[in-house]
Design a protein around this motif. Structure first.
Motif: not given
Length: 304
Positions: A137-149, A285-293
């Motif tokens: 969950l690295a980087g700015k794009k996962y900031h919200a996920k890290r906050n939830h945890i 929800a699925k897009k919020s985890y930034h899919p690789a493909r």
């Protein structure tokens, strides 16, 4: 080529079929969630899934009136598609073929020029993620996920556990409660899903399933989130189910990361979190985890 005089004895899949069908499907190296034996088995009642075997080939289809055939697994794909075409023609039908991505669609068109008309099925597109992304969950794009945890960890004394025979009944009760809180499972899809989860949990070994849970509180605590999945091939692990009770919504981020870190990381580089069914909340929800493909899938209708 397979002889069309041979009979395709389609029938509902059983647990015993996992022993021969699952290895063939995994070796076919598909990435779509529908081309997993566990998916075929879990949803056999709702989608009227059936399988048939000829030699080392798995044929699968869905639907009780106008069946849609999945890409055959095992053997020569070109010959198996030709076989299915003849099989359907003998019954006065044309072939409906599902599961090809863009690359596979082009390959099939090269084998059968002008035979299929292809239509994308966006509600069935799968979301593929790099396992390490969901763990770190690295980087700015996962900031919200890290906050939830972090927020969940501040609010609760929690722990992760793999699903075992000892805690399976607790997980089943948690999924029942989740369903009751969503309208008491009056929706046919939710009711079927709840039954499928219960059956799969009780048959994890036969279905090659791994599962995990989040428990909060001391002295045994309470199961508030669960997930489970199985491998599609040697690189892709499929998440079939993920649930968290409404009062513990942040547990979704926790179980997602913990399961990926403890059960998938180092074994499978990619995670398939399946499709969004056209449901906007699931899509977000699925897009919020930034899919690789985004794995596109097409329905091929044979031109008459």
């Amino acid at each position: 080529m397979l002889d069309t005089a041979q009979s395709l004895a389609f029938r509902e899949p059983t647990l015993e079929d996992a022993a021969w069908a699952a290895p063939i499907l995994r070796a076919a190296d598909y990435r779509a969630c529908e081309l997993s034996f566990t998916t075929i088995f879990m949803w056999r009642k709702y989608y009227h899934n059936q399988i048939a075997r000829l030699g080392d080939t798995v044929f699968a289809r869905s639907g009780d009136t106008e069946p849609v055939y999945l890409l055959p697994a095992g053997g020569n794909l070109r010959e198996n598609i030709a076989f299915l075409r003849e099989w359907e023609h003998e019954r006065g039908e044309t072939l409906l073929l599902f599961g090809a991505d863009g690359e596979m669609k082009d390959r099939i068109d090269g084998w059968f020029p002008g035979v299929f008309e292809w239509e994308p099925s966006p509600n069935d597109f799968d979301y593929l993620y790099n396992t390490e992304d969901l763990v770190n969950l690295a980087g700015k794009k996962y900031h919200a996920k890290r906050n939830h945890i972090a927020g969940f960890s501040a609010a609760y004394d929690w722990r992760y556990e793999p699903i075992t025979p000892q805690n399976t009944d607790e997980v089943i009760e948690m999924t029942r409660e989740w369903c009751r809180l969503r309208g008491n499972c009056e929706d046919p899809g939710l009711k079927n899903e709840n039954c499928a989860i219960r059956e799969a949990l009780r048959n994890r070994e036969a279905l090659s399933l791994k599962g995990g849970l989040i428990r909060v509180g001391g002295d045994g605590g309470r199961v508030v989130a669960m997930t489970m999945g199985s491998p599609i091939n040697r690189e892709v692990f499929d998440i079939h189910v993920e649930k968290a009770l409404p009062d513990y919504a942040a547990a979704y981020a926790v179980i997602n990361r913990e399961f990926a870190a403890r059960e998938i990381m180092g074994r499978y580089p990619l995670i398939n979190r399946e499709n969004d069914l056209g449901i906007e909340g699931l899509r977000r929800a699925k897009k919020s985890y930034h899919p690789a493909r985004i794995l596109e899938k097409y329905l091929g209708t044979e031109r008459s």
